[in-house]
Scaffold this active site. Structure first.
Site, PDB file in Angstrom:
ATOM      1  N   ASN A 132       0.680  -1.182   0.083  1.00  9.94           N
ATOM      2  CA  ASN A 132       0.107   0.043  -0.112  1.00  9.94           C
ATOM      3  C   ASN A 132       0.871   1.119  -0.039  1.00  9.94           C
ATOM      4  O   ASN A 132       2.260   1.172  -0.124  1.00  9.94           O
ATOM      5  CB  ASN A 132      -0.909  -0.181   1.396  1.00  9.94           C
ATOM      6  CG  ASN A 132      -0.360  -0.042   2.566  1.00  9.94           C
ATOM      7  OD1 ASN A 132       0.716   0.849   2.885  1.00  9.94           O
ATOM      8  ND2 ASN A 132      -0.310  -1.083   3.201  1.00  9.94           N
ATOM      9  N   ARG A 133       0.315   2.358   0.094  1.00 12.78           N
ATOM     10  CA  ARG A 133       1.229   3.519  -0.251  1.00 12.78           C
ATOM     11  C   ARG A 133       1.700   4.192   0.905  1.00 12.78           C
ATOM     12  O   ARG A 133       2.453   5.375   0.836  1.00 12.78           O
ATOM     13  CB  ARG A 133       0.088   4.595  -0.772  1.00 12.78           C
ATOM     14  CG  ARG A 133      -0.254   4.393  -2.292  1.00 12.78           C
ATOM     15  CD  ARG A 133      -1.115   5.543  -2.830  1.00 12.78           C
ATOM     16  NE  ARG A 133      -1.499   5.272  -3.832  1.00 12.78           N
ATOM     17  CZ  ARG A 133      -0.928   5.400  -5.084  1.00 12.78           C
ATOM     18  NH1 ARG A 133       0.132   5.447  -5.114  1.00 12.78           N
ATOM     19  NH2 ARG A 133      -1.498   5.252  -6.365  1.00 12.78           N
TER      20      ARG A 133
END
Ligand code: CTP
Length: 408
Positions: A215-216
């Site tokens: 994920n970011r």
């Protein structure tokens, strides 16, 4: 106290002096910072030296004044040395010119190159004539710096050089020292002796030996929490999935790397009973996948990934919480943030929920700044856009008061 800096175990403060009449006050500032037992390094610009002597500043500082990007004295790369070592850089006075060059990202002298290389907090203390202070270019440059997480100490109002009067005066040295002290020491070491377990970063779930599901999350907020908690006297263990360097600077953090949700669960649960507080800033994968032993080949066609749920680490921590232990969750929301955050605070059973609306500019993942709402049993506190270190201070302030409530 152990520290990541190879050269000193004291807070490392760089004082940047630029060329305005208020530069004379930097002499007193350096003296007062040394009195607090900080390691103080000074950088002057050529214009500053028209107002104040590097000899005077260097006599009071912990090391000779750094004046020139190309001098032999500061070693081959003085700007990266000072930028990397500084826990805090304070520019006092900061002229309109330095503010402009810093906002533009220029590196045309030792001070601006050091600012470009800075890893710690930067505090800008503008001082100039009122007309210049009110100039739109100056204000826009300051807004740019603030947006990037730079702290700005507002100038005071009063007598200016040449008999003028108005806003633009460098604040009293006392005020600058107080601000510096609260940034590098925290208000009176409120986490002294507390054991904090902090997680950071986005976990990476392998699909095959080459590919991952992730994920970011950059890990910056979790790393900032660890760094500030250590500055505030806590014994910190950081379990991180981020590739950011281990926090350095003033204070000690034990850094444990954990790449996957399962590894993070293991590392956290092994240390949980010893912790006074757990802060789950990591973006832990909710789903994982059983990895293939060898790389999935394109020629074999589009694979189907069978996702499986991961264990909820925070829920496990809540289930086995010991009395007085403080548990903090993070929530990254992209829609209906406040409603979801309130609901998550109740559902998760945590003492504090840090709500991140990741759809807002400058907030959440992959940014140097953040904007959050702190939700606990007493209500909600919005923390407006600021650097991740400043957000960490707001979160840790709450954690400190929740811990001291548990002591009563
Ligand atoms: N968390 C955790 N273990 C997981 C997933 C999340 O400990 N396997 C923690 C995170 O570190 C965070 C908190 O739980 O502190 C909330 O995570 P979030 O993903 O927002 O919660 P969810 O319950 O998964 O909510 P959503 O329905 O929004 O996915």
């Amino acid at each position: 106290m152990p520290s990541g800096t190879p050269e000193t175990d004291r807070p490392f403060v760089v004082v940047g002096v630029s060329g305005g009449i208020a530069a004379y006050k930097s002499v007193e500032l350096v003296r007062r910072l040394r009195e607090r037992d900080y390691h103080v390094a000074v950088i002057t610009t050529p214009a500053a030296e028209r107002f104040v002597s590097p000899f005077t500043l260097g006599t009071l500082a912990s090391e000779p004044v750094a004046r020139d990007l190309f001098s032999e004295a500061g070693g081959p790369i003085p700007h990266t040395r000072l930028g990397q070592l500084a826990d805090l850089i304070v520019i006092a006075p900061a002229t309109a010119d330095v503010i402009g060059r810093y906002a533009a990202g220029l590196g045309d002298d030792l001070l601006t190159t050091t600012l470009l290389a800075a890893r710690g907090t930067v505090l800008v203390c503008p001082a100039m004539h009122t007309e210049m202070w009110e100039n739109a270019a100056v204000q826009e440059n300051l807004a740019t710096l603030r947006r990037r997480g730079v702290l700005v100490l507002e100038p005071a109002s009063g007598a200016l050089a040449g008999g003028d009067e108005g806003p633009g005066r460098l604040p009293e040295v006392e005020v600058i020292v107080e601000r510096v002290a609260s940034l590098v020491e925290g208000p009176g070491h409120p986490l002294s002796g507390r054991r904090l377990l902090i997680t950071a970063g986005g976990t990476r779930e392998p699909i095959d030996p080459v590919r991952v599901l992730t994920n970011r999350s950059s890990g910056r907020q979790g790393h900032a929490l660890a760094e500030v908690a250590a500055q505030w006297g806590a014994e910190v263990t950081l379990v991180t999935a981020s590739e950011l360097p281990a926090p350095t600077g003033w204070g000690h953090v034990t850094t444990v790397r954990a790449e996957t949700a399962a590894a993070m669960r293991e590392e956290v649960l092994a240390r949980l009973d010893d912790a006074d507080a757990l802060i789950m800033a990591a973006a832990v994968a909710d789903f994982t996948v059983r990895p293939a032993a060898t790389k999935l080949k394109r020629r074999d066609g589009v694979p189907t990934l069978h996702l499986e749920p991961t264990a909820d680490i925070l829920a496990e921590a809540v289930a086995r919480r010991r009395p007085g232990q403080v548990l903090v969750g993070f929530a990254a929301e992209s829609s209906d943030a406040l409603r979801n955050g309130r609901e998550k605070f109740v559902r998760k059973g945590v003492d504090l929920l840090v709500l991140n609306d990741v759809s807002r500019p400058g907030a959440g993942f992959e940014t140097a700044t953040n904007e959050v709402v702190l939700i606990d049993a007493t209500g909600e506190e919005p923390v407006s856009l600021r650097s991740k270190a400043e957000v960490a201070r707001a979160v840790l302030g709450r954690v400190a008061s929740l811990l001291s409530r548990g002591d009563e």
